[in-house]
Design a protein around this motif. Structure first.
Motif, short mmCIF file in Angstrom:
data_model
loop_
_atom_site.label_atom_id
_atom_site.label_comp_id
_atom_site.label_asym_id
_atom_site.label_seq_id
_atom_site.Cartn_x
_atom_site.Cartn_y
_atom_site.Cartn_z
N ASP A 20 0.84 -1.19 0.00
CA ASP A 20 0.00 0.00 0.00
C ASP A 20 0.89 1.26 0.00
O ASP A 20 1.60 1.53 0.97
CB ASP A 20 -0.87 -0.08 1.27
N GLU A 21 0.82 2.02 -1.10
CA GLU A 21 1.70 3.19 -1.24
C GLU A 21 1.35 4.34 -0.32
O GLU A 21 2.14 5.26 -0.14
CB GLU A 21 1.68 3.68 -2.69
N THR A 22 0.15 4.31 0.26
CA THR A 22 -0.25 5.42 1.12
C THR A 22 -0.14 5.06 2.61
O THR A 22 -0.54 5.83 3.47
CB THR A 22 -1.71 5.83 0.84
N SER A 23 0.40 3.88 2.89
CA SER A 23 0.34 3.41 4.28
C SER A 23 1.32 4.15 5.19
O SER A 23 2.30 4.75 4.73
CB SER A 23 0.61 1.91 4.33
N ARG A 24 1.06 4.06 6.49
CA ARG A 24 1.94 4.64 7.51
C ARG A 24 2.87 3.58 8.10
O ARG A 24 3.52 3.84 9.10
CB ARG A 24 1.10 5.26 8.62
N PHE A 25 2.89 2.39 7.51
CA PHE A 25 3.69 1.31 8.06
C PHE A 25 4.58 0.75 6.95
O PHE A 25 4.08 0.18 5.97
CB PHE A 25 2.77 0.21 8.61
N LEU A 26 5.90 0.94 7.10
CA LEU A 26 6.85 0.46 6.10
C LEU A 26 7.79 -0.55 6.76
O LEU A 26 8.41 -0.26 7.78
CB LEU A 26 7.67 1.63 5.55
N ILE A 27 7.88 -1.73 6.16
CA ILE A 27 8.80 -2.75 6.64
C ILE A 27 10.02 -2.76 5.73
O ILE A 27 9.88 -2.80 4.51
CB ILE A 27 8.12 -4.14 6.63
N VAL A 28 11.20 -2.69 6.34
CA VAL A 28 12.43 -2.64 5.55
C VAL A 28 13.25 -3.89 5.83
O VAL A 28 13.70 -4.13 6.96
CB VAL A 28 13.26 -1.38 5.90
N GLY A 29 13.44 -4.70 4.79
CA GLY A 29 14.29 -5.88 4.90
C GLY A 29 15.69 -5.56 4.40
O GLY A 29 16.03 -4.41 4.11
N LEU A 30 16.51 -6.60 4.28
CA LEU A 30 17.90 -6.40 3.86
C LEU A 30 17.99 -6.35 2.33
O LEU A 30 18.26 -5.29 1.76
CB LEU A 30 18.76 -7.53 4.44
N ALA A 31 17.76 -7.48 1.67
CA ALA A 31 17.94 -7.57 0.22
C ALA A 31 17.19 -8.80 -0.27
O ALA A 31 16.88 -9.69 0.52
CB ALA A 31 19.43 -7.67 -0.11
N PRO A 32 16.94 -8.90 -1.58
CA PRO A 32 16.27 -10.10 -2.09
C PRO A 32 17.09 -11.35 -1.83
O PRO A 32 18.31 -11.32 -1.88
CB PRO A 32 16.18 -9.83 -3.60
N GLY A 33 16.40 -12.46 -1.57
CA GLY A 33 17.06 -13.76 -1.45
C GLY A 33 17.13 -14.42 -2.82
O GLY A 33 16.27 -14.20 -3.67
N MET A 34 18.16 -15.23 -3.01
CA MET A 34 18.40 -15.87 -4.32
C MET A 34 17.16 -16.57 -4.87
O MET A 34 16.75 -16.34 -6.01
CB MET A 34 19.54 -16.88 -4.15
N HIS A 35 16.57 -17.47 -4.06
CA HIS A 35 15.46 -18.28 -4.57
C HIS A 35 14.09 -17.77 -4.09
O HIS A 35 13.08 -18.43 -4.30
CB HIS A 35 15.65 -19.75 -4.15
N GLY A 36 14.10 -16.60 -3.44
CA GLY A 36 12.87 -15.98 -2.98
C GLY A 36 12.53 -14.78 -3.86
O GLY A 36 12.13 -14.93 -5.02
N ALA A 37 12.74 -13.58 -3.33
CA ALA A 37 12.39 -12.37 -4.07
C ALA A 37 13.10 -12.27 -5.41
O ALA A 37 12.55 -11.78 -6.39
CB ALA A 37 12.70 -11.13 -3.23
N ASN A 38 14.34 -12.74 -5.47
CA ASN A 38 15.06 -12.68 -6.75
C ASN A 38 14.45 -13.60 -7.79
O ASN A 38 14.57 -13.38 -8.98
CB ASN A 38 16.53 -13.06 -6.53
#
Ligand code: SF4
Length: 211
Positions: A40-58
């Motif tokens: 949600d681009e208008t939200s007040r809650f942002l979760i920040v991770g480290l980086a994409p994982g090889m077999h996950g987000a990547n």
């Protein structure tokens, strides 16, 4: 000044761009690009991770999707009414986030899950722009020390004044920064971060968002 929060064609980090090319050769079906923020681009809650994982987000093109690190995260997002489902399977599934957005401090897959300082710094401009777009009284949840320090840097604060500690809350003016151990396979397998501890973090985030 460029105000973008993401550029799918960014190759500003030569080591990471070259690594993505190599991984794409090995796994032609994988996404292998900078992974966009999700939610949600208008939200007040942002979760920040480290980086994409090889077999996950990547692989899938969505943060924390398709590997172990996302299992507990999406369970918690669902449990605390930020997500329509308790799991994120693919970038084109029908999962919806409400009042929540997820991004990474580094948008490209790093070798050994380990970005170098120059890469964290290069990607920090995107994170800084994303933080600037947050509404007043937002809450940022940093997953792990690298994400925490990336947020402090993006807000031009002094690292020495805001040390990472699990469950700590830092008042950074427009935003409150809440720290948690990262929900990585290593941290959950070793019980450095348990489900109960992570649920407490989300309960804390909910309370902060209401205050
Ligand atoms: S990590 Fe960030 S700055 Fe570096 S190439 Fe990827 S998107 Fe660009």
């Amino acid at each position: 000044m460029d105000k973008s929060v993401f550029d799918q064609n960014c190759r500003n980090c030569p080591r990471l761009a070259g690594f993505l090319d190599e991984v794409k050769d090995r796994y032609p079906d994988y996404y292998c690009r900078p992974v966009p923020p999700f939610g949600d681009e208008t939200s007040r809650f942002l979760i920040v991770g480290l980086a994409p994982g090889m077999h996950g987000a990547n692989r899938t093109g969505r943060p924390f999707t398709g590997d172990h690190a996302g299992i507990l995260l999406y369970q918690m997002l669902h449990k605390f009414d930020f997500a329509s489902h308790g799991e994120s399977v693919a970038a084109d599934d029908d999962l919806l986030l409400t009042n929540c957005r997820i991004t990474n401090a580094v948008k490209c897959l790093p070798p050994d899950n380990n970005p170098v300082g120059a890469e964290i710094n290069a990607c920090n401009a995107y994170l800084a722009n994303e933080l600037q777009l947050l509404p007043k009284s937002s809450v940022v949840l940093a997953l792990g020390g690298i994400a925490h320090r990336a947020v402090i840097k993006a807000l031009a604060m002094r690292q020495a004044d805001y040390k990472f500690a699990h469950a700590a809350v830092h008042d950074l003016g427009n935003v409150r920064l809440l720290d948690s151990y990262h929900c990585s396979r290593y941290n959950t397998n070793t019980r450095r971060l348990t489900s109960e501890m992570f649920a407490d973090i989300f309960a804390q985030a909910r309370t902060l968002l209401q205050s």
